[in-house]
Structures are given as C-alpha cells and as structure tokens.
Design a protein around this motif. Structure first.
Motif, PDB file in Angstrom:
ATOM      1  N   VAL A 133       0.842  -1.199   0.000  1.00  0.00           N
ATOM      2  CA  VAL A 133       0.000   0.000   0.000  1.00  0.00           C
ATOM      3  C   VAL A 133       0.878   1.251   0.000  1.00  0.00           C
ATOM      4  O   VAL A 133       0.594   2.231  -0.712  1.00  0.00           O
ATOM      5  CB  VAL A 133      -0.947   0.001   1.215  1.00  0.00           C
ATOM      6  N   GLY A 134       1.962   1.233   0.783  1.00  0.00           N
ATOM      7  CA  GLY A 134       2.875   2.368   0.809  1.00  0.00           C
ATOM      8  C   GLY A 134       3.525   2.609  -0.542  1.00  0.00           C
ATOM      9  O   GLY A 134       3.687   3.764  -0.973  1.00  0.00           O
ATOM     10  N   THR A 135       3.889   1.535  -1.238  1.00  0.00           N
ATOM     11  CA  THR A 135       4.475   1.663  -2.570  1.00  0.00           C
ATOM     12  C   THR A 135       3.480   2.261  -3.547  1.00  0.00           C
ATOM     13  O   THR A 135       3.817   3.143  -4.352  1.00  0.00           O
ATOM     14  CB  THR A 135       4.946   0.291  -3.078  1.00  0.00           C
ATOM     15  N   ALA A 136       2.235   1.786  -3.480  1.00  0.00           N
ATOM     16  CA  ALA A 136       1.196   2.329  -4.360  1.00  0.00           C
ATOM     17  C   ALA A 136       0.977   3.812  -4.096  1.00  0.00           C
ATOM     18  O   ALA A 136       0.842   4.622  -5.025  1.00  0.00           O
ATOM     19  CB  ALA A 136      -0.111   1.558  -4.164  1.00  0.00           C
ATOM     20  N   ARG A 137       0.950   4.176  -2.823  1.00  0.00           N
ATOM     21  CA  ARG A 137       0.782   5.596  -2.482  1.00  0.00           C
ATOM     22  C   ARG A 137       1.951   6.420  -3.012  1.00  0.00           C
ATOM     23  O   ARG A 137       1.764   7.536  -3.507  1.00  0.00           O
ATOM     24  CB  ARG A 137       0.678   5.755  -0.964  1.00  0.00           C
ATOM     25  N   SER A 138       3.145   5.868  -2.907  1.00  0.00           N
ATOM     26  CA  SER A 138       4.326   6.589  -3.390  1.00  0.00           C
ATOM     27  C   SER A 138       4.268   6.789  -4.898  1.00  0.00           C
ATOM     28  O   SER A 138       4.621   7.861  -5.407  1.00  0.00           O
ATOM     29  CB  SER A 138       5.599   5.823  -3.020  1.00  0.00           C
ATOM     30  N   LEU A 139       3.840   5.764  -5.618  1.00  0.00           N
ATOM     31  CA  LEU A 139       3.702   5.894  -7.073  1.00  0.00           C
ATOM     32  C   LEU A 139       2.661   6.945  -7.420  1.00  0.00           C
ATOM     33  O   LEU A 139       2.849   7.750  -8.344  1.00  0.00           O
ATOM     34  CB  LEU A 139       3.324   4.544  -7.690  1.00  0.00           C
ATOM     35  N   GLY A 140       1.555   6.938  -6.677  1.00  0.00           N
ATOM     36  CA  GLY A 140       0.526   7.944  -6.898  1.00  0.00           C
ATOM     37  C   GLY A 140       1.039   9.343  -6.608  1.00  0.00           C
ATOM     38  O   GLY A 140       0.778  10.283  -7.368  1.00  0.00           O
ATOM     39  N   LEU A 255       9.673   4.793  -2.448  1.00  0.00           N
ATOM     40  CA  LEU A 255       9.495   3.477  -3.082  1.00  0.00           C
ATOM     41  C   LEU A 255      10.558   2.498  -2.606  1.00  0.00           C
ATOM     42  O   LEU A 255      10.261   1.349  -2.259  1.00  0.00           O
ATOM     43  CB  LEU A 255       9.556   3.614  -4.608  1.00  0.00           C
ATOM     44  N   PHE A 256      11.803   2.936  -2.612  1.00  0.00           N
ATOM     45  CA  PHE A 256      12.896   2.075  -2.145  1.00  0.00           C
ATOM     46  C   PHE A 256      12.767   1.803  -0.646  1.00  0.00           C
ATOM     47  O   PHE A 256      13.009   0.676  -0.187  1.00  0.00           O
ATOM     48  CB  PHE A 256      14.253   2.723  -2.451  1.00  0.00           C
ATOM     49  N   ALA A 262       9.824  -3.786   3.991  1.00  0.00           N
ATOM     50  CA  ALA A 262       9.011  -4.999   3.825  1.00  0.00           C
ATOM     51  C   ALA A 262       9.763  -6.251   4.255  1.00  0.00           C
ATOM     52  O   ALA A 262       9.151  -7.286   4.548  1.00  0.00           O
ATOM     53  CB  ALA A 262       8.566  -5.141   2.369  1.00  0.00           C
ATOM     54  N   ARG A 263      11.095  -6.183   4.310  1.00  0.00           N
ATOM     55  CA  ARG A 263      11.891  -7.353   4.679  1.00  0.00           C
ATOM     56  C   ARG A 263      12.006  -7.541   6.189  1.00  0.00           C
ATOM     57  O   ARG A 263      12.495  -8.568   6.652  1.00  0.00           O
ATOM     58  CB  ARG A 263      13.303  -7.206   4.091  1.00  0.00           C
ATOM     59  N   LEU A 264      11.605  -6.553   6.952  1.00  0.00           N
ATOM     60  CA  LEU A 264      11.739  -6.626   8.410  1.00  0.00           C
ATOM     61  C   LEU A 264      10.684  -7.537   8.999  1.00  0.00           C
ATOM     62  O   LEU A 264       9.531  -7.517   8.584  1.00  0.00           O
ATOM     63  CB  LEU A 264      11.625  -5.225   9.014  1.00  0.00           C
ATOM     64  N   ARG A 265      11.061  -8.317   9.997  1.00  0.00           N
ATOM     65  CA  ARG A 265      10.132  -9.303  10.543  1.00  0.00           C
ATOM     66  C   ARG A 265       9.909  -9.152  12.051  1.00  0.00           C
ATOM     67  O   ARG A 265       8.788  -9.234  12.526  1.00  0.00           O
ATOM     68  CB  ARG A 265      10.646 -10.727  10.252  1.00  0.00           C
ATOM     69  N   VAL A 306      13.748   7.740   1.091  1.00  0.00           N
ATOM     70  CA  VAL A 306      14.027   6.367   1.543  1.00  0.00           C
ATOM     71  C   VAL A 306      13.720   6.240   3.036  1.00  0.00           C
ATOM     72  O   VAL A 306      13.064   5.292   3.482  1.00  0.00           O
ATOM     73  CB  VAL A 306      15.493   5.982   1.252  1.00  0.00           C
ATOM     74  N   SER A 307      14.181   7.199   3.807  1.00  0.00           N
ATOM     75  CA  SER A 307      13.941   7.195   5.256  1.00  0.00           C
ATOM     76  C   SER A 307      12.454   7.278   5.559  1.00  0.00           C
ATOM     77  O   SER A 307      11.950   6.579   6.450  1.00  0.00           O
ATOM     78  CB  SER A 307      14.669   8.379   5.901  1.00  0.00           C
ATOM     79  N   ASN A 308      11.755   8.123   4.832  1.00  0.00           N
ATOM     80  CA  ASN A 308      10.314   8.288   5.019  1.00  0.00           C
ATOM     81  C   ASN A 308       9.566   6.996   4.715  1.00  0.00           C
ATOM     82  O   ASN A 308       8.628   6.605   5.429  1.00  0.00           O
ATOM     83  CB  ASN A 308       9.825   9.422   4.121  1.00  0.00           C
ATOM     84  N   GLY A 309       9.977   6.305   3.645  1.00  0.00           N
ATOM     85  CA  GLY A 309       9.338   5.037   3.303  1.00  0.00           C
ATOM     86  C   GLY A 309       9.524   3.993   4.391  1.00  0.00           C
ATOM     87  O   GLY A 309       8.606   3.251   4.736  1.00  0.00           O
ATOM     88  N   VAL A 310      10.728   3.951   4.967  1.00  0.00           N
ATOM     89  CA  VAL A 310      11.007   2.995   6.048  1.00  0.00           C
ATOM     90  C   VAL A 310      10.163   3.318   7.274  1.00  0.00           C
ATOM     91  O   VAL A 310       9.528   2.428   7.862  1.00  0.00           O
ATOM     92  CB  VAL A 310      12.509   3.007   6.406  1.00  0.00           C
ATOM     93  N   ASP A 311      10.126   4.591   7.685  1.00  0.00           N
ATOM     94  CA  ASP A 311       9.401   4.886   8.927  1.00  0.00           C
ATOM     95  C   ASP A 311       7.886   4.760   8.758  1.00  0.00           C
ATOM     96  O   ASP A 311       7.179   4.418   9.702  1.00  0.00           O
ATOM     97  CB  ASP A 311       9.807   6.240   9.518  1.00  0.00           C
ATOM     98  N   ASN A 312       7.360   5.007   7.548  1.00  0.00           N
ATOM     99  CA  ASN A 312       5.920   4.813   7.330  1.00  0.00           C
ATOM    100  C   ASN A 312       5.509   3.356   7.541  1.00  0.00           C
ATOM    101  O   ASN A 312       4.534   3.058   8.232  1.00  0.00           O
ATOM    102  CB  ASN A 312       5.529   5.245   5.909  1.00  0.00           C
ATOM    103  N   VAL A 313       6.250   2.431   6.923  1.00  0.00           N
ATOM    104  CA  VAL A 313       5.930   1.011   7.046  1.00  0.00           C
ATOM    105  C   VAL A 313       6.185   0.528   8.466  1.00  0.00           C
ATOM    106  O   VAL A 313       5.380  -0.200   9.054  1.00  0.00           O
ATOM    107  CB  VAL A 313       6.754   0.181   6.029  1.00  0.00           C
TER     108      VAL A 313
END
Length: 399
Positions: A133-140, A255-256, A262-265, A306-313
């Motif tokens: 969902v975060g990737t889709a939002r970023s593309l949008g 996006l990155f 997504a790899r974090l568990r 990149v940092s923003n994408g990580v903290d959002n997820v």
C-alpha cells in the motif's frame, strides 16, 4: 499472500487518491507561498489538526463500524471538500476551512486502512501488505508531483483541484469491489473506550519509545514542508515544475524505503529501523542546507524519501505487532495523533521561523533536530528492548 486481489484493489485506490492529494498539496502550497508563509502553514495545520483533535473519535469509529464502508464514507467527504476549493480560491479563509473538512475525512481513512490491511493480507504478511500500500501511495504521489505539475501548469489550479476531488470518488468505487471487511464485534467493539489506544501506547515501553522518538524527529523535520516552496523559489530559483521534480525525488526514495522495510520481521528490527530512519532523515535535510544547489537538493530529497518510506511502514508494523486486534483502530489513531501533533507543532513553528530566517537556515535547523532526535530514539528503543528481554534471559540462566 492471502487476499492478493483485494490488496491490489486497495493499493490501486490508494495510488489514485494519493495522485490527487499530492497534486492538490502542490497546487495549494505554490498558490499560497507568494501570499504569506503564514498561509502556507495555516493550510498544512488545517490538514493536520483533525488527526490530533479527532483521533479518539476516529479510532473509536474504526473499532466499532465496518472499516471498508467507513472508508468509503470518509473518502466521499474528502472528495467533496477538495472539489469545493476550486471556485473559492480567491478567499483564503474558505480554502482553509475546506482543507480542514478534508482533513476530518483523512483522519478516519488512515487508521481504517491500517486496521484493514491485516484482514486482507493476513497477520503474517501484514508488513508486506503495508509496504504494498505504501508503494502504491508513493507511485501515486510521484505521478501527482510530476504529471500533476504539468496538469496544473497547463490547465490551472482550479482544474487540478477538481481532478483531485474526482480521485476520491474513484477510490470509493474501487473499494466497493473489495471482498474483505473488518467487522469489529463482541464486547470490545460494543463500548470501545476512545482513550484506550493512547493508554495502550503509553503502557508498552518499546512501542512508546519508538513512537515518541518518531514524533520528535517528525516534528523537527516537518519544518521543511513549509520551507520547501520558498527554498525552491528563492534559493534554487525554480518554479512549480522544479518543486514537483524535487518532491518526485522524495517519492522515488519512498518506493525504495517501502521495499527495504518490507523485509523486516521482528519487533527489534522494526523498532530500530524506525529510529535509524530519523537519523538518515536528518542527514538528508542537512545536505541541501549545506550545499544549496539542485543536484545536492535532489540527493537529499532522495535519501529523505528512503527514510520516510522505512518509517511509514515500520510505524504501522510496530503498532500491529504490539496491539491486540480488537484495539488496533484506536491504537493506530492514537499513534497518528501523537505523530501528527508533533507534525502540527513543527508546521506552525515553521511559519514563524520563515518570517525571521531564510529557508536554508530552516532546513539546517530541521535537519539537526531530526538527526539528534533519531539518535535519542535509537538509544531509548534499544534500552526498552533490552529491558524486555532481560527477564527471559534471567529465567533461562536460573534454569
């Protein structure tokens, strides 16, 4: 991944609405910058205020009503409010009021979406679901700040706002085809406490340390949201197309960042990654502050994205990991209110800062604050994780 079809629909709808939202934010910020930095701050504050004041009510609604239907209703409110701005752009007070109404709808859609994703993707794959969902939002958003800038440039600001209003309608229609639904039921949903989410966050040391740290570095770095248009216009000597290009760099970075997160568990991985993202965000903002040229600004915006994408997820993931399912709507809303409250304070402060210092100095101040807050967040998160693990370690050694 379970619920792959529904997740794709949800992600597609998110992309469409984020296209419109990014377009309207770009338009409103560039429109308001020549008028006054206080108007820029007022628009951003109006967008964020409902997240803070309305969080207990929004969370309670999410934990009481079917989430997909609630999302549709909130999206329609947003669409009407944004479209109504187009004919009243000559009246700033009306624009601010309509942005506030749109923010009320978004205050519901954000926790509702966060609570719905695990029902679509499954608990084990929820972090990947958030990344989708975060990737889709970023593309949008990327499309909104690039193609949207062209649309606004050729057809004018009112047309761009009408397009944004239509995107919310498209998203609402797409949600009608989603089969999954989160239907809160049972004793917890019958009389949900509006403040239970806030109490839950305060009682969880790991969650509290991560979210408070996030709030601090967001509050510091958000000053650049107000300074962005002035930085591009007066420091880089650009126009709305350059502003769109700079924001596009940030969106590409997101996006990155989404894919990395997504790899974090584990809880430890997610919490520490969230803290580290604060450090890298600060560094990203200090780059254009130190080297005020287009290339350096683009690199800084990319790293910040990149940092923003990580903290959002990671924010969504850690709330899900540490919260019982029946309370997630209120927990997501509580976390949203804490982070957005910091965002709001930083945004309000930025309007005043720009009156007494230049945009480059505001960038330096925000980057330094984010860097220091990220370091502090990492220290406190690690301490909380160590305290949580110590009883288990002590128990093993005594056996």
């Amino acid at each position: 991944m379970r619920g792959n079809r529904d997740l794709k629909i949800l992600a597609a709808g998110s992309a469409v609405s984020e296209f419109g939202s990014s377009l309207s934010v770009l338009v409103l910020l560039f429109w308001s910058t020549p008028i006054s930095p206080l108007l820029v701050a007022a628009i951003l504050v109006a967008e964020l205020l409902p997240f803070v004041l309305g969080a207990p009510i929004a969370g309670m609604l999410v934990d009481k009503l079917p989430n997909r239907r609630l999302l549709i209703t909130a999206l329609l409110v947003q669409g009407v409010a944004i479209a109504a701005i187009a004919p009243v752009m000559s009246q700033p007070l009306l624009v601010i009021a309509l942005v506030l109404l749109s923010g009320c709808g978004r205050a519901v859609t954000v926790p509702a979406t966060s609570a719905l994703v695990p029902h679509i993707a499954g608990e084990e794959e929820a972090t990947r679901g958030y990344a989708w969902v975060g990737t889709a939002r970023s593309l949008g958003s990327l499309a909104g700040v690039t193609l949207g800038a062209l649309l606004a440039g050729f057809f004018g600001h009112p047309v761009a706002l009408l397009v944004d209003g239509a995107t919310f309608l498209v998203y609402a229609v797409l949600l009608a085809f989603v089969r999954a639904e989160r239907r809160p039921s049972g004793e917890h949903a019958a009389r949900p406490s509006a403040l239970a989410g806030i109490r839950h966050v305060r009682r969880d040391p790991v969650l509290f340390a991560a979210i408070i740290g996030l709030a601090f570095f967001v509050g510091a770095v958000v000053v650049i949201n107000v300074a962005d248009p002035a930085f591009v216009r007066y420091v880089l000597h650009g126009d709305e197309f350059m502003l769109g290009a700079m924001q596009a760099c940030w969106m590409v970075g997101i996006l990155f960042g989404n894919r990395l997160a997504a790899r974090l568990r584990s809880v430890s991985q997610v919490a520490q990654a969230l803290a580290i993202s604060g450090i890298t965000t600060g560094i990203a903002v200090l780059i254009p502050a130190t080297f005020p040229v287009v290339v350096a600004a683009g690199i800084g915006w990319l790293i910040g994205g990149v940092s923003n994408g990580v903290d959002n997820v990671c924010m969504n993931a850690i709330v899900r990991m540490r919260t019982p399912e029946e309370m997630r709507g209120r927990a997501f809303a509580a976390v949203g209110s804490m982070v957005t409250g910091a965002n709001l304070l930083g945004t309000a402060a930025a309007g005043g800062l720009l009156l007494v210092m230049g945009p480059r100095a505001v960038f330096a101040l925000g980057g330094t604050g984010a860097l220091l807050s990220g370091v502090a967040c990492l220290v406190f998160v690690r301490r909380a994780l160590k305290r949580e693990e110590s009883p288990a370690v002590a128990g093993l050694s005594s056996n």
